[in-house]
Design an enzyme around this catalytic site. Structure first.
Site, PDB file in Angstrom:
ATOM      1  N   GLY A 211       6.349 -12.688   9.788  1.00 58.42           N
ATOM      2  CA  GLY A 211       4.916 -12.631   9.885  1.00 58.42           C
ATOM      3  C   GLY A 211       4.220 -11.896   8.594  1.00 58.42           C
ATOM      4  O   GLY A 211       5.050 -12.103   7.500  1.00 58.42           O
TER       5      GLY A 211
ATOM      6  N   GLY B 183       8.628  -4.699   8.038  1.00 60.85           N
ATOM      7  CA  GLY B 183       9.954  -3.448   7.177  1.00 60.85           C
ATOM      8  C   GLY B 183       9.949  -2.618   7.494  1.00 60.85           C
ATOM      9  O   GLY B 183      10.678  -1.605   7.668  1.00 60.85           O
TER      10      GLY B 183
ATOM     11  N   ARG C  10       7.567  -1.991  -6.771  1.00 59.51           N
ATOM     12  CA  ARG C  10       6.594  -0.671  -6.552  1.00 59.51           C
ATOM     13  C   ARG C  10       7.465   0.589  -6.491  1.00 59.51           C
ATOM     14  O   ARG C  10       8.324   1.235  -6.934  1.00 59.51           O
ATOM     15  CB  ARG C  10       6.089  -0.801  -4.567  1.00 59.51           C
ATOM     16  CG  ARG C  10       5.343  -2.151  -4.190  1.00 59.51           C
ATOM     17  CD  ARG C  10       5.093  -1.836  -2.984  1.00 59.51           C
ATOM     18  NE  ARG C  10       4.625  -3.306  -2.543  1.00 59.51           N
ATOM     19  CZ  ARG C  10       4.972  -3.478  -1.237  1.00 59.51           C
ATOM     20  NH1 ARG C  10       5.786  -3.025  -0.378  1.00 59.51           N
ATOM     21  NH2 ARG C  10       4.577  -5.199  -0.982  1.00 59.51           N
TER      22      ARG C  10
ATOM     23  N   ARG D 102      -1.635   1.359   3.033  1.00 56.76           N
ATOM     24  CA  ARG D 102      -0.389   1.453   3.190  1.00 56.76           C
ATOM     25  C   ARG D 102      -0.553   1.463   1.537  1.00 56.76           C
ATOM     26  O   ARG D 102      -0.096   2.489   1.224  1.00 56.76           O
ATOM     27  CB  ARG D 102       0.064   0.051   3.330  1.00 56.76           C
ATOM     28  CG  ARG D 102       1.984  -0.485   2.780  1.00 56.76           C
ATOM     29  CD  ARG D 102       2.846  -1.115   3.152  1.00 56.76           C
ATOM     30  NE  ARG D 102       2.908  -2.385   2.320  1.00 56.76           N
ATOM     31  CZ  ARG D 102       2.725  -3.657   2.179  1.00 56.76           C
ATOM     32  NH1 ARG D 102       3.686  -3.180   3.374  1.00 56.76           N
ATOM     33  NH2 ARG D 102       2.274  -4.926   1.654  1.00 56.76           N
TER      34      ARG D 102
ATOM     35  N   ARG E 278      -3.249 -11.741   0.119  1.00 58.69           N
ATOM     36  CA  ARG E 278      -2.149 -11.653   1.399  1.00 58.69           C
ATOM     37  C   ARG E 278      -2.946 -12.002   2.431  1.00 58.69           C
ATOM     38  O   ARG E 278      -2.066 -12.126   3.771  1.00 58.69           O
ATOM     39  CB  ARG E 278      -1.161 -10.006   1.061  1.00 58.69           C
ATOM     40  CG  ARG E 278      -0.959 -10.021   0.118  1.00 58.69           C
ATOM     41  CD  ARG E 278      -0.121  -8.988   0.530  1.00 58.69           C
ATOM     42  NE  ARG E 278       1.107  -9.047  -1.175  1.00 58.69           N
ATOM     43  CZ  ARG E 278       1.998  -8.296  -1.234  1.00 58.69           C
ATOM     44  NH1 ARG E 278       2.658  -8.152   0.494  1.00 58.69           N
ATOM     45  NH2 ARG E 278       3.213  -8.612  -2.133  1.00 58.69           N
TER      46      ARG E 278
HETATM   47  N1  LIG Z   1       2.517  -1.187  15.127  1.00 55.75           N
HETATM   48  C1  LIG Z   1       2.218  -0.844  14.289  1.00 55.75           C
HETATM   49  N2  LIG Z   1       0.275   0.132  13.720  1.00 55.75           N
HETATM   50  C2  LIG Z   1       0.252   0.867  12.911  1.00 55.75           C
HETATM   51  N3  LIG Z   1       0.821   1.041  11.407  1.00 55.75           N
HETATM   52  C3  LIG Z   1       1.346  -0.531  11.284  1.00 55.75           C
HETATM   53  C4  LIG Z   1       2.393  -0.065  12.870  1.00 55.75           C
HETATM   54  N4  LIG Z   1       3.427  -1.211  12.301  1.00 55.75           N
HETATM   55  C5  LIG Z   1       3.331  -0.593  11.012  1.00 55.75           C
HETATM   56  N5  LIG Z   1       2.966  -0.163  10.512  1.00 55.75           N
HETATM   57  C6  LIG Z   1       1.926   0.385   9.324  1.00 55.75           C
HETATM   58  O1  LIG Z   1       1.609  -0.396   8.457  1.00 55.75           O
HETATM   59  C7  LIG Z   1       1.586  -0.792   7.319  1.00 55.75           C
HETATM   60  C8  LIG Z   1       2.618  -1.824   6.640  1.00 55.75           C
HETATM   61  O2  LIG Z   1       4.069  -2.004   7.288  1.00 55.75           O
HETATM   62  P1  LIG Z   1       4.896  -2.523   6.323  1.00 55.75           P
HETATM   63  O3  LIG Z   1       5.045  -2.606   5.447  1.00 55.75           O
HETATM   64  O4  LIG Z   1       6.325  -2.399   7.189  1.00 55.75           O
HETATM   65  O5  LIG Z   1       4.882  -4.698   6.496  1.00 55.75           O
HETATM   66  P2  LIG Z   1       5.640  -5.813   6.334  1.00 55.75           P
HETATM   67  O6  LIG Z   1       5.380  -6.131   7.314  1.00 55.75           O
HETATM   68  O7  LIG Z   1       6.745  -5.251   5.671  1.00 55.75           O
HETATM   69  O8  LIG Z   1       4.357  -5.767   5.154  1.00 55.75           O
HETATM   70  P3  LIG Z   1       5.025  -6.845   3.370  1.00 55.75           P
HETATM   71  O9  LIG Z   1       5.279  -8.787   4.254  1.00 55.75           O
HETATM   72  O10 LIG Z   1       3.744  -6.592   3.005  1.00 55.75           O
HETATM   73  O11 LIG Z   1       6.485  -6.087   2.970  1.00 55.75           O
HETATM   74  C9  LIG Z   1       2.584   0.561   6.782  1.00 55.75           C
HETATM   75  O12 LIG Z   1       2.103   1.128   5.917  1.00 55.75           O
HETATM   76  C10 LIG Z   1       3.121   0.956   8.128  1.00 55.75           C
HETATM   77  O13 LIG Z   1       3.503   1.934   8.532  1.00 55.75           O
HETATM   78  N1  LIG Z   2      11.075 -17.093   1.356  1.00 55.78           N
HETATM   79  C1  LIG Z   2      11.365 -15.232   0.873  1.00 55.78           C
HETATM   80  N2  LIG Z   2      10.722 -13.964   1.076  1.00 55.78           N
HETATM   81  C2  LIG Z   2      10.222 -13.288   1.199  1.00 55.78           C
HETATM   82  C3  LIG Z   2      11.681 -12.804   0.586  1.00 55.78           C
HETATM   83  N3  LIG Z   2      11.746 -12.046   0.970  1.00 55.78           N
HETATM   84  C4  LIG Z   2      11.044 -11.072   0.917  1.00 55.78           C
HETATM   85  N4  LIG Z   2       9.931 -11.895   1.313  1.00 55.78           N
HETATM   86  C5  LIG Z   2       8.342 -11.811   1.909  1.00 55.78           C
HETATM   87  O1  LIG Z   2       7.307 -11.845   1.247  1.00 55.78           O
HETATM   88  C6  LIG Z   2       5.916 -11.668   1.287  1.00 55.78           C
HETATM   89  C7  LIG Z   2       5.691  -9.751   0.285  1.00 55.78           C
HETATM   90  O2  LIG Z   2       6.637  -8.977   0.189  1.00 55.78           O
HETATM   91  P1  LIG Z   2       6.615  -7.449  -0.545  1.00 55.78           P
HETATM   92  O3  LIG Z   2       7.894  -6.837  -0.472  1.00 55.78           O
HETATM   93  O4  LIG Z   2       5.539  -7.584  -1.884  1.00 55.78           O
HETATM   94  O5  LIG Z   2       5.223  -7.465   0.240  1.00 55.78           O
HETATM   95  C8  LIG Z   2       6.871 -10.855   2.525  1.00 55.78           C
HETATM   96  O6  LIG Z   2       6.165 -11.477   3.606  1.00 55.78           O
HETATM   97  C9  LIG Z   2       8.248 -10.889   2.805  1.00 55.78           C
HETATM   98  O7  LIG Z   2       8.871 -11.640   3.913  1.00 55.78           O
HETATM   99  C10 LIG Z   2      12.582 -13.890   0.353  1.00 55.78           C
HETATM  100  O8  LIG Z   2      13.334 -13.459  -0.066  1.00 55.78           O
HETATM  101  N5  LIG Z   2      12.470 -15.482   0.623  1.00 55.78           N
END
Ligand SMILES: Nc1ncnc2c1ncn2[C@@H]1O[C@H](COP(=O)(O)OP(=O)(O)OP(=O)(O)O)[C@@H](O)[C@H]1O
Ligand SMILES: Nc1nc2c(ncn2[C@@H]2O[C@H](COP(=O)(O)O)[C@@H](O)[C@H]2O)c(=O)[nH]1
Length: 412
Positions: free
Chosen positions: A152, A159, A185, A278, A289
């Protein structure tokens, strides 16, 4: 013929000489060098010699003698993680790979496969024209549930959802720790959140075939190593991968069978808000992004890669839906029984009856007095190089009650 086979004895692929003792060393019917702990397996016009010694040291090395090339030894590229040395092994030819049973080895290190004609080997062969490619894969008893790929756009909440899952079901799920060339980070720990790595190191490892998938994401290199997924499965847990859409596409095309889930934001405005709130990215990175998010959402929703799409509007609702997809109700949390382990007899002979490998102890009286036959079922193999080969089943059997005569020649 170069290696002393009768000309009418052509053991082509899939035809193991059944009932013949394929044990290593000097007592198989094939040419072998005295005391070198080698096995020879004939497949078509090729002879695969596995093992050897250098002074006091035993090693596991593959050499191929090709009758098509005027009986010359040919160059061999050995892919995958190979077994550490051992002082003897047995070799049994299966359809497209050779089963290696190491003697005197730990229960979790005694079953290996040398793939000689699997899809993976054929793919790699195309990249290495002019050399013979074989690939090692460790054998593991039992199966694990399909890994789950979660994708996504950045900031959608992948996460967050994965953390909730790991917190509620710590013994059921394990996270595949990716490699990345981006900087950590504030709170991120090396080896826990990511393996933070240098670009040239990661590129070399990609070239060496250590990655299941990799992609350039938002200007950095990210990738899932084969080992990252296998380590979670080895622990008996279901592996969760958090990867981008390009990575998901690569995993779809790989031999790894997985469940693919795409997480969608309720709107672009909400996605932007989450990313900004975030506070982990610079303005420039946030904009990058967000630009990439648009294309990812389109691909995620229409590419056919994903089995399921979940909307993460309300976090609690989305998490409940995720749990439903994963079949997590109150009954699903019962811990699984530990995988079976085996102690292969130190000295053994091996024979093959269809998909069953019969391992017969030829060691001490004490060992023989207990159940002296082990049956290894290889009918449901899963996975393979560059990862583990799973789906093996093993039973200790009583030679008299089960109808095997124990000399490797099948049922009485
Ligand atoms: N349903 C929701 N409503 C509001 N805030 C949310 C929701 N889900 C996640 N968040 C918040 O949105 C932010 C981004 O979430 P998260 O870090 O889990 O995204 P991610 O998809 O893992 O991003 P990345 O791909 O960059 O690692 C966080 O601060 C989290 O607390
Ligand atoms: N193709 C891959 N994508 C990955 C991997 N690990 C994380 N990710 C994706 O990167 C972005 C950014 O992550 P961030 O931690 O810098 O916010 C996020 O969409 C992850 O899903 C991987 O091993 N392979």
């Amino acid at each position: 013929m170069v290696w002393g086979l009768d000309s009418d004895k052509d053991f082509s692929m899939g035809e193991a000489p059944i009932g013949q003792d394929l044990q290593n060393g000097n007592d198989n019917d094939f040419e072998s060098k005295s005391g070198t702990f080698e096995t020879s397996t004939i497949i078509g016009e090729k002879k695969y010699v596995i093992g050897g010694t250098a002074g006091e040291t035993f090693y596991v090395k593959v050499q191929i003698l090709d009758n098509n090339c005027l009986g010359e030894w040919v160059n061999v590229v050995e892919l995958g993680t190979k077994p550490i040395s051992c002082n003897g092994h047995s070799a049994v030819l299966l359809k497209d790979r050779i089963l290696i049973l190491k003697k005197n080895s730990n229960p979790d290190d005694c079953i290996w496969f040398l793939e000689v004609d699997t899809t993976y080997v054929r793919q790699q062969q195309k990249k290495n024209l002019g050399t013979e490619v074989v690939a090692w894969s460790k054998g593991v008893i039992g199966n694990v549930e399909k890994p789950v790929v979660i994708s996504g756009p950045s900031g959608v909440g992948k996460g967050t959802l994965i953390s909730l899952l790991m917190k509620e079901f710590p013994s059921m799920f394990g996270f595949s720790v990716s490699h990345t060339t981006r900087a950590p980070r504030g709170m991120e720990k090396d080896g826990v959140h990511y393996h933070f790595t240098e670009k040239n190191v990661m590129e070399k490892e990609i070239k060496d075939g250590k990655f299941l998938e990799f992609a350039s994401v938002h200007g950095n290199l990210y990738g899932t190593s084969v080992e990252a997924v296998e380590l979670v499965s080895d622990a008996g847990k279901r592996c969760i991968l958090d990867i981008d859409v390009q990575g998901a596409r690569s995993v779809r095309a790989s031999p790894l069978e997985a469940m693919f889930i795409f997480i969608c934001p309720p709107s672009m405005d909400e996605l932007e808000k989450r990313l900004r709130d975030r506070g982990t990215e610079t303005e420039e990175q946030v904009l990058k992004r967000l630009r990439n998010a648009q294309a990812e959402i389109e691909q995620g929703r229409s590419s056919g890669i994903f089995d399921h799409i979940l909307f993460n509007d309300n976090l609690e609702d989305c998490y409940e839906n995720l749990k439903k997809l994963l079949g997590l109700d109150e009954y699903a949390t019962t811990p699984k029984s530990a995988p079976k382990e085996i102690n292969l007899p130190r000295d053994h002979s091996v024979s093959k009856i269809d998909d069953k490998i019969i391992i017969n102890s030829t060691s001490s009286k004490l060992e023989k007095e207990s159940k002296n036959l082990i049956m290894l079922d290889v009918s449901c193999l899963k996975g393979g190089a560059p990862g583990r080969t799973r789906g093996l089943n093993i039973e200790a059997i009583d030679s008299f009650s089960e109808g095997f005569n124990g000399n490797g020649n099948g049922p009485i």
